[in-house]
Scaffold this active site. Sequence first.
Site, PDB file in Angstrom:
ATOM      1  N   ASP A   1     -14.612  29.636  -4.087  1.00  0.00           N
ATOM      2  CA  ASP A   1     -14.926  28.657  -3.112  1.00  0.00           C
ATOM      3  C   ASP A   1     -16.611  28.587  -2.953  1.00  0.00           C
ATOM      4  O   ASP A   1     -17.245  29.285  -3.496  1.00  0.00           O
ATOM      5  CB  ASP A   1     -14.354  29.182  -1.791  1.00  0.00           C
ATOM      6  CG  ASP A   1     -15.246  30.143  -1.180  1.00  0.00           C
ATOM      7  OD1 ASP A   1     -15.605  31.201  -1.763  1.00  0.00           O
ATOM      8  OD2 ASP A   1     -15.605  30.187   0.273  1.00  0.00           O
TER       9      ASP A   1
ATOM     10  N   PHE B   1     -23.707  29.003 -10.209  1.00  0.00           N
ATOM     11  CA  PHE B   1     -22.645  29.108  -9.093  1.00  0.00           C
ATOM     12  C   PHE B   1     -21.227  28.339  -9.573  1.00  0.00           C
ATOM     13  O   PHE B   1     -21.339  27.035  -9.802  1.00  0.00           O
ATOM     14  CB  PHE B   1     -23.195  28.540  -7.941  1.00  0.00           C
ATOM     15  CG  PHE B   1     -22.329  29.135  -6.757  1.00  0.00           C
ATOM     16  CD1 PHE B   1     -22.272  30.241  -6.255  1.00  0.00           C
ATOM     17  CD2 PHE B   1     -21.532  28.311  -6.155  1.00  0.00           C
ATOM     18  CE1 PHE B   1     -21.703  30.662  -5.136  1.00  0.00           C
ATOM     19  CE2 PHE B   1     -20.659  28.646  -5.198  1.00  0.00           C
ATOM     20  CZ  PHE B   1     -20.619  29.890  -4.600  1.00  0.00           C
TER      21      PHE B   1
ATOM     22  N   ASP C   1     -21.171  39.611  -9.890  1.00  0.00           N
ATOM     23  CA  ASP C   1     -22.592  38.990 -10.046  1.00  0.00           C
ATOM     24  C   ASP C   1     -23.590  39.835  -9.898  1.00  0.00           C
ATOM     25  O   ASP C   1     -23.814  40.759 -10.933  1.00  0.00           O
ATOM     26  CB  ASP C   1     -22.377  37.971  -8.859  1.00  0.00           C
ATOM     27  CG  ASP C   1     -23.749  36.917  -8.932  1.00  0.00           C
ATOM     28  OD1 ASP C   1     -23.793  36.449  -9.693  1.00  0.00           O
ATOM     29  OD2 ASP C   1     -24.636  37.346  -7.654  1.00  0.00           O
TER      30      ASP C   1
ATOM     31  N   GLU D   1     -10.663  41.454  -9.695  1.00  0.00           N
ATOM     32  CA  GLU D   1     -11.740  40.624  -8.968  1.00  0.00           C
ATOM     33  C   GLU D   1     -12.278  39.301  -9.429  1.00  0.00           C
ATOM     34  O   GLU D   1     -11.945  39.181 -10.605  1.00  0.00           O
ATOM     35  CB  GLU D   1     -13.063  41.613  -9.085  1.00  0.00           C
ATOM     36  CG  GLU D   1     -14.266  41.230  -8.325  1.00  0.00           C
ATOM     37  CD  GLU D   1     -14.208  40.962  -6.893  1.00  0.00           C
ATOM     38  OE1 GLU D   1     -13.331  39.952  -6.670  1.00  0.00           O
ATOM     39  OE2 GLU D   1     -14.977  41.508  -6.228  1.00  0.00           O
ATOM     40  N   ASP D   2     -12.332  38.550  -8.566  1.00  0.00           N
ATOM     41  CA  ASP D   2     -12.690  37.093  -9.267  1.00  0.00           C
ATOM     42  C   ASP D   2     -13.977  37.230  -9.987  1.00  0.00           C
ATOM     43  O   ASP D   2     -13.914  36.618 -11.174  1.00  0.00           O
ATOM     44  CB  ASP D   2     -12.955  36.109  -8.050  1.00  0.00           C
ATOM     45  CG  ASP D   2     -13.858  36.563  -7.017  1.00  0.00           C
ATOM     46  OD1 ASP D   2     -14.619  37.508  -7.106  1.00  0.00           O
ATOM     47  OD2 ASP D   2     -13.933  35.671  -6.182  1.00  0.00           O
TER      48      ASP D   2
ATOM     49  N   ARG E   1     -11.228  26.363  -3.527  1.00  0.00           N
ATOM     50  CA  ARG E   1     -10.430  27.307  -4.225  1.00  0.00           C
ATOM     51  C   ARG E   1      -9.406  26.814  -5.123  1.00  0.00           C
ATOM     52  O   ARG E   1      -8.952  27.319  -5.884  1.00  0.00           O
ATOM     53  CB  ARG E   1     -10.078  28.136  -3.425  1.00  0.00           C
ATOM     54  CG  ARG E   1     -10.990  28.970  -2.453  1.00  0.00           C
ATOM     55  CD  ARG E   1     -10.411  30.059  -1.723  1.00  0.00           C
ATOM     56  NE  ARG E   1     -11.121  30.673  -0.444  1.00  0.00           N
ATOM     57  CZ  ARG E   1     -12.043  31.498  -0.796  1.00  0.00           C
ATOM     58  NH1 ARG E   1     -12.018  32.128  -1.944  1.00  0.00           N
ATOM     59  NH2 ARG E   1     -12.678  32.217   0.151  1.00  0.00           N
TER      60      ARG E   1
ATOM     61  N   LYS F   1     -21.036  38.007 -14.768  1.00  0.00           N
ATOM     62  CA  LYS F   1     -22.230  37.180 -14.832  1.00  0.00           C
ATOM     63  C   LYS F   1     -23.204  38.763 -15.074  1.00  0.00           C
ATOM     64  O   LYS F   1     -24.150  38.962 -14.270  1.00  0.00           O
ATOM     65  CB  LYS F   1     -22.984  36.580 -13.682  1.00  0.00           C
ATOM     66  CG  LYS F   1     -22.057  35.229 -13.253  1.00  0.00           C
ATOM     67  CD  LYS F   1     -22.772  34.637 -12.231  1.00  0.00           C
ATOM     68  CE  LYS F   1     -22.065  34.000 -11.019  1.00  0.00           C
ATOM     69  NZ  LYS F   1     -22.810  33.385 -10.088  1.00  0.00           N
TER      70      LYS F   1
ATOM     71  N   LYS G   1     -10.661  36.642  -1.022  1.00  0.00           N
ATOM     72  CA  LYS G   1      -9.603  35.860  -1.128  1.00  0.00           C
ATOM     73  C   LYS G   1      -9.929  35.203  -2.714  1.00  0.00           C
ATOM     74  O   LYS G   1      -8.738  34.793  -3.215  1.00  0.00           O
ATOM     75  CB  LYS G   1      -9.688  34.397  -0.314  1.00  0.00           C
ATOM     76  CG  LYS G   1      -9.691  34.919   0.863  1.00  0.00           C
ATOM     77  CD  LYS G   1      -9.852  33.547   1.988  1.00  0.00           C
ATOM     78  CE  LYS G   1     -10.062  34.117   3.326  1.00  0.00           C
ATOM     79  NZ  LYS G   1     -10.667  32.826   4.154  1.00  0.00           N
ATOM     80  N   GLY G   2     -10.788  35.532  -3.322  1.00  0.00           N
ATOM     81  CA  GLY G   2     -11.013  34.767  -4.606  1.00  0.00           C
ATOM     82  C   GLY G   2     -10.262  35.119  -5.614  1.00  0.00           C
ATOM     83  O   GLY G   2      -9.994  34.270  -6.567  1.00  0.00           O
TER      84      GLY G   2
HETATM   85  P1  5GP Z   1     -21.614  40.588  -6.102  1.00  0.00           P
HETATM   86  O1  5GP Z   1     -21.513  41.564  -4.910  1.00  0.00           O
HETATM   87  O2  5GP Z   1     -21.348  40.988  -7.513  1.00  0.00           O
HETATM   88  O3  5GP Z   1     -23.067  39.908  -6.305  1.00  0.00           O
HETATM   89  O4  5GP Z   1     -20.903  39.306  -5.790  1.00  0.00           O
HETATM   90  C1  5GP Z   1     -19.542  39.208  -6.019  1.00  0.00           C
HETATM   91  C2  5GP Z   1     -18.787  38.469  -4.785  1.00  0.00           C
HETATM   92  O5  5GP Z   1     -19.580  37.204  -4.877  1.00  0.00           O
HETATM   93  C3  5GP Z   1     -17.519  37.700  -5.651  1.00  0.00           C
HETATM   94  O6  5GP Z   1     -16.514  38.742  -5.710  1.00  0.00           O
HETATM   95  C4  5GP Z   1     -17.377  36.381  -5.041  1.00  0.00           C
HETATM   96  O7  5GP Z   1     -16.587  36.447  -4.114  1.00  0.00           O
HETATM   97  C5  5GP Z   1     -18.741  36.059  -4.646  1.00  0.00           C
HETATM   98  N1  5GP Z   1     -19.576  35.233  -6.063  1.00  0.00           N
HETATM   99  C6  5GP Z   1     -20.373  35.727  -6.885  1.00  0.00           C
HETATM  100  N2  5GP Z   1     -20.929  34.679  -7.811  1.00  0.00           N
HETATM  101  C7  5GP Z   1     -20.229  33.889  -7.331  1.00  0.00           C
HETATM  102  C8  5GP Z   1     -20.021  32.276  -7.763  1.00  0.00           C
HETATM  103  O8  5GP Z   1     -20.526  31.788  -9.005  1.00  0.00           O
HETATM  104  N3  5GP Z   1     -19.271  31.311  -7.090  1.00  0.00           N
HETATM  105  C9  5GP Z   1     -18.506  31.643  -6.123  1.00  0.00           C
HETATM  106  N4  5GP Z   1     -17.562  30.802  -5.637  1.00  0.00           N
HETATM  107  N5  5GP Z   1     -18.595  33.202  -5.733  1.00  0.00           N
HETATM  108  C10 5GP Z   1     -19.222  33.826  -6.271  1.00  0.00           C
HETATM  109 MG    MG Z   2     -15.066  38.224  -4.345  1.00  0.00          MG
END
Ligand code: 5GP
Ligand code: MG
Length: 171
Positions: free
Chosen positions: A155, A148, A99, A95-96, A161, A127, A39-40
Amino acid sequence: MAQTTLISREQIDGRVAEMAREIEAEFAGTELIALCVLKGAMFFCADLVRNMTMDVALDFIQISSYGNQKYSSGVVTILKEPQLDMRGKSVLIVEDIIDSGLSIREVHNYIESRGAAKVKTAAFLDKPKARKVPFTPEYVGFSIDPQFVIGYGLDFAEKYRNIPEVQVLSD
Ligand code: 5GP
Ligand code: MG
């Protein structure tokens, strides 16, 4: 929980408009699908495509998220599949935030497996220091340190959000 502003509304508006122009310069003349990762990315995707003047189709994918935790389990499941036929098309994954890179890597591989001719990624936030697997998005709104963040679609346990700017959430 303390919330402090990291990226203002004005900064978001300026950068998202710029990204739309960068993306249009690359995809002009192609059949483009913007694939919003729910949803992000919903606010980012809406603002991004509204800043574009070329024809762009919209589709959605939803994958499993962090749940109520701040850290990724590393296990990615598809909760909602895209509807459009992607064969031979250009797909921009919207994508939002990236990470560890685990989620976007899975989405990217999955979209390639559906026969898209060209797959690129636009991430509102990145990041880069938090990567567990290598992944470099073609378009990045803002690179941030590992922390974070919430707001503008992001969210924590489904809260925050609708905050119109990006804030750091700390305990
Ligand atoms: P990854 O798989 O790259 O570790 O994480 C990606 C997903 O984790 C993002 O699409 C998001 O939904 C969530 N996420 C990662 N970092 C953050 C953050 O700092 N804040 C929030 N709210 N969601 C995050
Ligand atoms: Mg996401």
